[in-house]
Write a protein that holds these residues in place. Sequence first.
Motif, PDB file in Angstrom:
ATOM      1  N   ASP A  49       0.395  -1.018  -0.456  1.00 48.07           N
ATOM      2  CA  ASP A  49      -0.160   0.234  -0.383  1.00 48.07           C
ATOM      3  C   ASP A  49       0.926   0.774   0.294  1.00 48.07           C
ATOM      4  OD1 ASP A  49      -2.368   1.587   0.813  1.00 48.07           O
ATOM      5  OD2 ASP A  49      -1.809   1.362   3.276  1.00 48.07           O
ATOM      6  N   GLY A  50       0.789   2.273  -0.905  1.00 43.18           N
ATOM      7  CA  GLY A  50       1.776   3.654  -0.743  1.00 43.18           C
ATOM      8  C   GLY A  50       1.167   4.439  -0.348  1.00 43.18           C
ATOM      9  N   HIS A  51      -0.332   4.399   0.550  1.00 44.06           N
ATOM     10  CA  HIS A  51      -1.264   5.435   0.456  1.00 44.06           C
ATOM     11  C   HIS A  51      -0.490   6.206   2.179  1.00 44.06           C
ATOM     12  CE1 HIS A  51      -4.675   3.749  -1.856  1.00 44.06           C
ATOM     13  NE2 HIS A  51      -4.628   4.844  -2.099  1.00 44.06           N
ATOM     14  N   ASP A  52       0.418   7.147   2.321  1.00 39.39           N
ATOM     15  CA  ASP A  52       1.100   7.544   2.993  1.00 39.39           C
ATOM     16  C   ASP A  52       0.480   9.148   3.472  1.00 39.39           C
ATOM     17  OD1 ASP A  52       2.527   9.405   0.931  1.00 39.39           O
ATOM     18  OD2 ASP A  52       4.480   8.206   1.760  1.00 39.39           O
ATOM     19  N   ARG A  53      -0.430   9.385   3.433  1.00 39.87           N
ATOM     20  CA  ARG A  53      -0.167  10.753   3.832  1.00 39.87           C
ATOM     21  C   ARG A  53      -0.874  10.696   5.760  1.00 39.87           C
ATOM     22  NH1 ARG A  53      -5.361  15.157   1.573  1.00 39.87           N
ATOM     23  NH2 ARG A  53      -5.135  16.098   3.510  1.00 39.87           N
ATOM     24  N   ALA A  68       2.838  10.302  12.133  1.00 37.98           N
ATOM     25  CA  ALA A  68       4.174  10.866  12.646  1.00 37.98           C
ATOM     26  C   ALA A  68       4.613  12.098  13.187  1.00 37.98           C
ATOM     27  CB  ALA A  68       5.279  10.078  11.849  1.00 37.98           C
ATOM     28  N   ARG A  94       4.962 -11.387  -1.290  1.00 39.60           N
ATOM     29  CA  ARG A  94       4.504  -9.888  -1.004  1.00 39.60           C
ATOM     30  C   ARG A  94       3.151  -9.520  -1.045  1.00 39.60           C
ATOM     31  NH1 ARG A  94       9.062  -5.426   0.097  1.00 39.60           N
ATOM     32  NH2 ARG A  94       6.597  -5.380   0.884  1.00 39.60           N
ATOM     33  N   GLY A 122       8.896   4.243   6.125  1.00 39.20           N
ATOM     34  CA  GLY A 122       9.054   4.458   5.288  1.00 39.20           C
ATOM     35  C   GLY A 122       8.276   3.286   4.219  1.00 39.20           C
ATOM     36  N   LEU A 123       7.962   3.622   2.821  1.00 33.70           N
ATOM     37  CA  LEU A 123       6.608   2.566   2.659  1.00 33.70           C
ATOM     38  C   LEU A 123       7.485   1.293   2.406  1.00 33.70           C
ATOM     39  CD1 LEU A 123       5.440   4.717  -0.218  1.00 33.70           C
ATOM     40  CD2 LEU A 123       4.209   3.652   1.394  1.00 33.70           C
ATOM     41  N   HIS A 124       6.063   0.478   2.055  1.00 34.85           N
ATOM     42  CA  HIS A 124       6.386  -1.083   1.139  1.00 34.85           C
ATOM     43  C   HIS A 124       7.425  -1.545   2.054  1.00 34.85           C
ATOM     44  CE1 HIS A 124       6.037   1.568  -2.681  1.00 34.85           C
ATOM     45  NE2 HIS A 124       4.619   1.195  -2.209  1.00 34.85           N
ATOM     46  N   MET A 129      -3.332  -4.195  -5.386  1.00 34.32           N
ATOM     47  CA  MET A 129      -1.678  -4.413  -5.037  1.00 34.32           C
ATOM     48  C   MET A 129      -0.596  -4.725  -5.867  1.00 34.32           C
ATOM     49  SD  MET A 129      -1.898  -1.021  -4.046  1.00 34.32           S
ATOM     50  CE  MET A 129       0.197  -0.839  -3.422  1.00 34.32           C
ATOM     51  N   ASP A 156      11.630   3.982  -0.585  1.00 37.26           N
ATOM     52  CA  ASP A 156      11.199   4.924  -0.657  1.00 37.26           C
ATOM     53  C   ASP A 156      12.355   6.167   0.615  1.00 37.26           C
ATOM     54  OD1 ASP A 156       9.860   7.508   0.793  1.00 37.26           O
ATOM     55  OD2 ASP A 156       8.588   5.840   2.109  1.00 37.26           O
ATOM     56  N   LYS A 195       2.368  10.282   7.634  1.00 38.41           N
ATOM     57  CA  LYS A 195       3.468  10.644   7.700  1.00 38.41           C
ATOM     58  C   LYS A 195       2.680  11.783   9.012  1.00 38.41           C
ATOM     59  CE  LYS A 195       3.708  11.594   3.484  1.00 38.41           C
ATOM     60  NZ  LYS A 195       4.806  11.948   1.850  1.00 38.41           N
ATOM     61  N   ILE A 196       1.343  12.547   8.685  1.00 40.17           N
ATOM     62  CA  ILE A 196       0.620  12.849   9.564  1.00 40.17           C
ATOM     63  C   ILE A 196       0.788  12.780  11.111  1.00 40.17           C
ATOM     64  CG2 ILE A 196      -0.942  14.385   9.946  1.00 40.17           C
ATOM     65  CD1 ILE A 196      -2.217  14.403   7.255  1.00 40.17           C
ATOM     66  N   LEU A 245      -3.694   1.233   4.263  1.00 40.33           N
ATOM     67  CA  LEU A 245      -5.290   1.506   3.643  1.00 40.33           C
ATOM     68  C   LEU A 245      -5.360   0.983   2.334  1.00 40.33           C
ATOM     69  CD1 LEU A 245      -3.919   4.597   4.912  1.00 40.33           C
ATOM     70  CD2 LEU A 245      -6.044   5.181   3.418  1.00 40.33           C
ATOM     71  N   GLN A 247       1.603   9.481  -5.504  1.00 36.59           N
ATOM     72  CA  GLN A 247       0.694   7.357  -5.407  1.00 36.59           C
ATOM     73  C   GLN A 247       1.304   6.730  -4.852  1.00 36.59           C
ATOM     74  OE1 GLN A 247      -2.745   6.387  -7.293  1.00 36.59           O
ATOM     75  NE2 GLN A 247      -1.277   5.263  -8.640  1.00 36.59           N
TER      76      GLN A 247
END
Lengths: 136, 555
Positions: free
Chosen positions: A17-21, A27, B127, A41-43, B115, B551, A24-25, A66, B203
């Motif tokens: 999932d890449g939804h990181d808004r 954090a 994964r 960070g992601l993934h 995903m 990232d 980050k908020i 998400l 994204q």
Amino acid sequence: MGENRRVRILIGKAGLDGHDRGAKIVARALRDAGFEVIYTGLHHTPEMIVETAIQEDVDAVGLSILSGAHNYLFPEVARLLKEKGAGDIVIFGGGIIPKEDVRGLIEKGVKAIFEPGTATGEIIDWVKENVILRNL
Amino acid sequence: MIYERRELDRLKEKRETWEKENKNLSRREVRFTTVSGMEVPSLATPDILDSFDYLSDLGFPGFYPFTRGIYNTMYQGRLWTMRQFAGFGSPEDTNQRFKFLLEQGQTGLSTAFDMPTLMGYDCDHPRAMGEVGKEGVSVSSLADMEALFEGIRLDEVTTSMTINCTASIILAMYLVVAEKQGVSWDKLDGTIQNDMLKEFIAQREWICPPRPSVKIVVDMIEFCTRQVPKWHPVSISGYHIREAGSTAVQELAFTIADGVGYVQECIERGLRVDDFAPQLSFFFNVHNDFLEEVAKFRSARRMWARIMRERFGAKDPKSCMLRTHAQTAGCSLTAQQPLNNIVRVAIQALAAVLGGAQSLHTNSMDETLALPSEEAVTVALRTQQIIAEESGVVNSIDPLGGSYVIEALTNQIEKEAFDYIKRIDDLGGIVKAIDVGFPQKEIADAAYRYQREQDLGEKVIVGVNKYTYKEERPLSLLRIDDVVDGSQKERLIKIKSKRDNESVKKHLRTVADAAREGKNLMPFIIDAVREYATVGEISDVFREVYGVYRDPGYF
């Protein structure tokens, strides 16, 4: 570790999932509230998150999911933490998580799930009340 | 200029007198700014437009600079395409939803992938655990793509596919499905999102670093320009930038900057601007702030037209047209009192239509809770149909054009967005700006600011920080069966045992060689998927040749 240690929190994004808004908020809000915050960070896989949590001696792990994979990812992180003898690390989280899934997650070791629309102040207050310094 | 200088001066004087009179009148204690924090004139009059020139700033629909719309007849010629994004579970599940939507009067398909597919993993990869079919449809091999479009003639629909770092593989599969249906590629119409720059900005789905990612995008533009001429090989997307928390200006600026980036790369590849630019398309968000959003769409068209003509020397008017899809803002929806979302979506959809969008997706009321139920999707589609058939806004083209406040906001948004473009140019272009995290940090700051305003109650979200309920009435939600996971894996195992594995290996090597030699990858990927090489296998080639992006984790 000294007595003056501050509560350390790992904010993690598990899965693809890449939804990181939101992550980050949260954090940033926790950092601004005086906690030590590490953001993965992601993934990250559950294994990677648990490894980071242990290496960094965190007191809590907050996961943001998400993608609908919460019923797999939360319990997996909880299981791995226990398996590595770090079952006292508090797990909390948020994301697109239907209410009827929350109870199952709590039973599997997640302490709280925050739904979309939660004010950051509410999360900060919750962390202050529910996360204590672990005995390291 | 519409007004004489003298007349404007007189007006300005009168307005100032009026403002003085109002100065001591009480006002409600709220900030009269847009959802992005932009100041809005409390009363707009012609003098604030100052040097505004009708012909060069607005012109006529269908003519440069396209502020009032890209087509001469706009919605009187043809309504926007009502395109609801759909995809979940197995290819068969999504195929059924597609057929349902087509029966309900939807005019184009729009595919959501899960995903693992989006990130280049097959359904049996570790994964992919827990994610197969969850956020969209699962596609690992051509067999899944065949099932997805079973019974749907690809020359009779237009298909949009939201996929990026694995877009080349999925487009290749779509082309092979067409081939098997006996549909020639020049008849295929649709769009593949394929905008990698915004992935790094917002994204956040990727395999390799920005440079090779952009190289593959340019391969696809080049290939489609020659072989699939009606296809839109990239949809330059602000949607996700806005969802990540940007302001309206940032959404517009970073999207246009991405567009500039692709055009530059294509020109460096040796393509002629008028050969590929007419096939570029855009995708914007429509948020709650009605006036700001209408203005944003109008600014976007004018900016793109000016950039294409002035910066890139485009001659063909089609190269200067900003065609856009719009989607209502997912991030504006609330989990609390979800029925209110129907109203938000209606306002946003109306803004997109008054902004002149070419196609539109309206979100469903339950999307902060789960993927939408059939009932929720139907209400969302009906919202568009009511705007189209009942509201009367389609009777006049760009009906808000000439509104002083709309024109003032259109000018202001354009100006502020051009300021950002200048800063990005000064950093050495969009790829360098991404490398140093410039757009990422600007967006994270805006998102945090917005959240603070919401937490402090400065920005009201109805049902969340004002007019709240103690007890919520639950909606009935769509559940995705975990069985999907197993059935998808079984199909993949079967395919892998039936296909010619030697041939697959050979084709994967050819893709790798082409990548190392800097060749256009599309023809090689098409050959590989025809042999049932999978999304994961081809993505592994990308990982091996180009490396993997990590990232940096800014927050």
